[in-house]
Structures are given as structure tokens and as C-alpha cells.
Design a protein around this motif. Structure first.
Motif, PDB file in Angstrom:
ATOM      1  N   GLY A  13       0.795  -1.217   0.000  1.00  0.00           N
ATOM      2  CA  GLY A  13       0.000   0.000   0.000  1.00  0.00           C
ATOM      3  C   GLY A  13       0.828   1.268   0.000  1.00  0.00           C
ATOM      4  O   GLY A  13       0.289   2.371  -0.057  1.00  0.00           O
ATOM      5  N   GLY A  14       2.152   1.124   0.051  1.00  0.00           N
ATOM      6  CA  GLY A  14       3.033   2.282   0.031  1.00  0.00           C
ATOM      7  C   GLY A  14       3.230   2.829  -1.365  1.00  0.00           C
ATOM      8  O   GLY A  14       2.637   2.344  -2.336  1.00  0.00           O
ATOM      9  N   THR A 157       8.723   9.276  -8.478  1.00  0.00           N
ATOM     10  CA  THR A 157       7.830   8.131  -8.334  1.00  0.00           C
ATOM     11  C   THR A 157       6.438   8.583  -7.928  1.00  0.00           C
ATOM     12  O   THR A 157       5.424   8.117  -8.476  1.00  0.00           O
ATOM     13  CB  THR A 157       8.386   7.152  -7.270  1.00  0.00           C
ATOM     14  N   ILE A 158       6.372   9.528  -6.978  1.00  0.00           N
ATOM     15  CA  ILE A 158       5.074  10.059  -6.546  1.00  0.00           C
ATOM     16  C   ILE A 158       4.371  10.757  -7.714  1.00  0.00           C
ATOM     17  O   ILE A 158       3.166  10.563  -7.938  1.00  0.00           O
ATOM     18  CB  ILE A 158       5.261  11.026  -5.357  1.00  0.00           C
ATOM     19  N   ALA A 159       5.126  11.548  -8.479  1.00  0.00           N
ATOM     20  CA  ALA A 159       4.540  12.257  -9.626  1.00  0.00           C
ATOM     21  C   ALA A 159       4.030  11.276 -10.677  1.00  0.00           C
ATOM     22  O   ALA A 159       2.957  11.478 -11.269  1.00  0.00           O
ATOM     23  CB  ALA A 159       5.582  13.200 -10.241  1.00  0.00           C
ATOM     24  N   ALA A 168      -0.800  11.231  -3.827  1.00  0.00           N
ATOM     25  CA  ALA A 168       0.479  11.335  -3.117  1.00  0.00           C
ATOM     26  C   ALA A 168       0.221  11.048  -1.646  1.00  0.00           C
ATOM     27  O   ALA A 168      -0.838  11.383  -1.112  1.00  0.00           O
ATOM     28  CB  ALA A 168       1.069  12.726  -3.292  1.00  0.00           C
ATOM     29  N   PRO A 169       1.170  10.408  -0.976  1.00  0.00           N
ATOM     30  CA  PRO A 169       0.974  10.118   0.439  1.00  0.00           C
ATOM     31  C   PRO A 169       0.934  11.397   1.260  1.00  0.00           C
ATOM     32  O   PRO A 169       1.571  12.391   0.900  1.00  0.00           O
ATOM     33  CB  PRO A 169       2.202   9.279   0.803  1.00  0.00           C
ATOM     34  N   VAL A 170       0.163  11.368   2.344  1.00  0.00           N
ATOM     35  CA  VAL A 170       0.150  12.506   3.261  1.00  0.00           C
ATOM     36  C   VAL A 170       1.555  12.665   3.818  1.00  0.00           C
ATOM     37  O   VAL A 170       2.176  11.699   4.254  1.00  0.00           O
ATOM     38  CB  VAL A 170      -0.857  12.255   4.409  1.00  0.00           C
TER      39      VAL A 170
END
Length: 400
Positions: A13-14, A157-159, A168-170
Motif C-alpha cells: 500500500g506504500g 515516483t510520486i509524480a 500522493a501520500p500525506v
């Protein structure tokens, strides 16, 4: 370029494992991604994790509760082997990987997948553990590791994930990388990368600071049957319950913290912080019970076996032929390792204060210096002469 049509992805889930889903499909031409999250007692609610995988593009999202198997078949085996990597780390994370690999392979076979994927980078130990374990269990399955090959920074990676609708993760105030399961926690990164920096108290969750621990000791008794812990304070416990309760009881006294410079398999040193109260207490108690029930030669020889066993597990060779052979030896040694060990928990220490067993090799009338002494003192003179004869001859030759 397509490498596989249907893939089973180890999923947490990451960021990395979530981005693996669209990456496998868009960049590598995978047609279907099935995710598998393992419940190892990490304490997280896995239903949101399951749903996130579906939103990220998985065709199916599976959750496997393997807590009981994790303790019975992996943790307890490591306790019988007194497995401490570099004599300190009780392998909490390393033990989880061969189990995850096993359920990945079983799921791939069940769903007719032709590959397994994971989100490990090229810098850590876990890539080795997953790749080698999966290859040992089914050498015909392909193994894909997108994060090892995509060359993106975390920001990139987030983008990339956001471009496919993955949020994007909090942003966390905590900069640490944490892995948790029933056997404990590993904490790394952030300020901990400076080996001179004292770990801040905020990183710990399972263990109290010494200043906050009780000012009175607590005594506990752990019962073993053939090297397997079965009771706590004379009460039978199932495997998961035993680990959970010992983590709480020992952690309350500040027991179970490890701060070490660890030698990774890939050739680099890393600063690792671990919390593992139950495993450290159980290995300590088990080793002590062995000292009461094993003969000297078996006990001494087993120490070398334990070192090799521990390195095999750490290095991802759980399913190797040598590991299987060592398992057979260790199981043979455990036949009489049954009894009870009493410990005093106080201010960060788990001190063994007593032990007893129906299979005890401790003979009071031979060990005593009192009037009940049955040892033949006269026999000792001849024994000492013969035992020391080679040394005496060597010394005489040296004087010539």
C-alpha cells in the motif's frame, strides 16, 4: 516491452508498490496485476490497503492472514536455532520474507500467473530474499522488480503515480523508514543515518524508555516443549497470543531495543534500530534451557550451526538445501529441550533467575560441595594426567 501477461505483486500500500501497478501495465505491457498483502500482525487495517490496490489498477486485491503460520513455522524455528544475526538481531523482517514469497508463489500458481513482482530497490536485503525464495519454490516463474530498474527518485515516483490517479501520500512529520510485524519493528533513515546520533525517543513504540519503566521488577515464567514456547506464567498460549503478550510485558520494562551497525548482504553497512522484546526474551530463555538439557558437546557444536543458520536466513536462503539439512540437525537437538525458565524483568534487562526440567542433566549430588557430594575426587588425578599429557610433552620438547 511485455515481460509477462499476468503478475502477482507483493503489495503493502506504500508509494513504490502502488506505483508498480500502473508501471507494470504501461511500461512493461503486463495485462493483469493481482496484488497480495500479507497480514503479519503489523497492526494496520488492511481493508483500505486492499481498496487502494484496486483504485491503482489491480484486477484483484488479496489479503492473506498468515500470522499464525508466521509464528509457528518461522519465528519458533528461529528460536530453536537461537538465531541472532551478528549476535544481536533476531531476524524479525528477514523471517517474514520467505513466508511472503511462499504465498506469492502459491497465489501465482492458483491464478495462472506467469510472474511475481515486488517493490524492493537494488540497495537492500529484501530483493535477494524475495528473488531467491521465489526461484527456489517455483523456478519457472519470472520475477519482476520495477523499483530496481525504473531509476526514479521518490519525488518522481510520486509524480508518476499521480499521473495515473494514485494520490500522493500525506506528508509525515516522521522521516523514518519503518517495517513492522508481530516479531517487532525495524527503524532506519532520517537522522538515524548518522551513526553518532542518539536515536530520539519518538522512534520507539513497543518499548518504554528506562526512565518510564516500573520501579519494581516483574517475574515471569516461560514454558517450553521440545524447544517451542508454549506457556506464559503456567498458562497455555497460542503462538500469536504468546508473542503479543510477551512484547507487551517485556516492552513495558524497556526490554528489546537494539541499535547496531549491520552488514547488509549487498556489501554496505547500515545503521539499524530494532524493537523486538518477545523474540529477544524467548531466545535468551531457550538458550538457557538448552544449557540444562543438552550435553556439552551437542551444545557447543550447535553454536556453530546457529551462526550458519542465521546467516542463511538473513541472506535469503530459507529454502536452500543447507538450511534444510541444518533444520534436521536442530530438530534432533530439541527432543529433550522441555521445561520452564524464570526471568526477572527490570529496567531494560531480562535476567534469568531459575530454570527446571524433567530432562535436566544437572545432577545435584555431583555438583554440590556439601556433604552429599558423590563425585569421585580420586579419579580426577588420573584424568588430569591423561588430559594434560599432550601439553606436558609439548612443553618438555620446548625446553630442549
Amino acid at each position: 516491452m511485455g515481460r509477462a501477461k499476468k503478475v502477482v505483486l507483493a503489495y503493502s500500500g506504500g508509494v513504490d508498490t502502488s506505483v508498480c501497478i500502473p508501471y507494470l501495465k504501461q511500461e512493461w505491457g503486463v495485462e493483469e496485476v493481482i496484488t497480495l498483502a500479507a497480514d503479519l500482525g503489523q497492526g494496520d487495517e488492511l481493508e483500505p490497503v486492499r481498496e487502494k490496490a484496486l483504485k491503482s489498477g489491480a484486477s484483484e486485491s488479496l489479503v492473506a492472514d498468515v500470522k499464525d503460520t508466521f509464528v509457528k513455522d518461522y519465528a519458533f524455528a528461529a528460536i530453536q536455532a537461537n538465531a541472532l544475526y551478528e549476535n544481536r538481531y533476531p531476524l524479525g523482517t528477514a523471517l517474514a520474507r520467505p513466508l511472503i514469497a511462499k504465498i506469492l508463489v502459491e497465489t501465482a500458481e492458483k491464478y495462472g500467473a506467469d510472474a511475481i513482482a515486488h517493490g524492493c530497490t537494488g540497495k537492500g536485503n529484501d530483493q535477494v530474499r524475495f528473488d531467491v525464495s521465489c526461484a527456489a519454490l517455483n523456478p519457472h516463474l519470472k520475477i519482476l522488480a520495477p523499483a530496481r530498474e525504473w531509476g526514479m527518485s521518490r519525488e518522481q515516483t510520486i509524480a508518476y503515480g499521480e499521473s495515473f490517479g494514485i494520490p500522493a501520500p500525506v506528508k509525515k512529520s516522521s522521516p523514518y523508514s519503518i517495517d513492522r510485524n508481530l516479531l517487532g519493528r525495524s527503524i532506519e533513515a532520517g537522522v538515524l543515518e548518522d551513526p553518532t546520533f542518539e536515536p530520539p525517543e519518538e522512534i520507539y513504540l513497543l518499548t518504554k524508555a528506562i526512565a518510564d519503566t516500573p520501579n519494581e521488577p516483574e517475574y515471569i515464567e516461560i514454558g517450553f516443549h521440545r524447544g517451542i514456547p508454549t506457556t506464559l506464567n503456567s498458562t497455555p498460549k497460542n503462538p500469536v497470543e504468546l508473542i503479543e503478550q510477551l512484547n507487551q510485558v517485556a516492552g513495558n520494562h524497556g526490554i528489546g531495543r537494539i541499535d547496531m551497525i549491520e552488514n547488509r548482504l549487498v556489501g554496505i553497512k547500515s545503521r539499524e534500530i530494532y524493537e523486538s522484546p518477545a523474540m529477544l526474551v524467548l531466545i535468551n530463555a531457550h538458550r538457557d534451557l538448552e544449557s540444562l538439557t543438552l550435553t556439552a558437546d551437542v551444545s557447543h557444536y550447535k553454536r556453530g550451526i546457529e551462526e550458519t543458520y542465521t546467516q542463511l536466513v538473513y541472506n535469503g536462503l530459507w529454502y536452500s538445501p543447507l538450511k534444510a539439512a541444518l533444520d534436521a540437525f536442530i530438530q534432533s537437538t530439541q527432543e529433550r529441550v522441555s521445561g520452564v525458565v524464570r526471568l526477572k524483568l527490570f529496567k531494560g534487562n531480562a535476567t534469568i533467575v531459575g530454570r527446571w526440567s524433567d530432562n535436566s542433566l544437572y545432577t545435584p549430588d555431583l555438583a554440590t560441595y556439601g556433604a552429599e557430594d558423590q563425585f569421585d575426587h580420586k579419579a580426577a588425578e588420573g584424568f588430569v594426567y591423561v588430559w594434560g599429557l599432550p601439553t606436558r610433552i609439548w612443553a618438555q620438547q620446548g625446553r630442549k
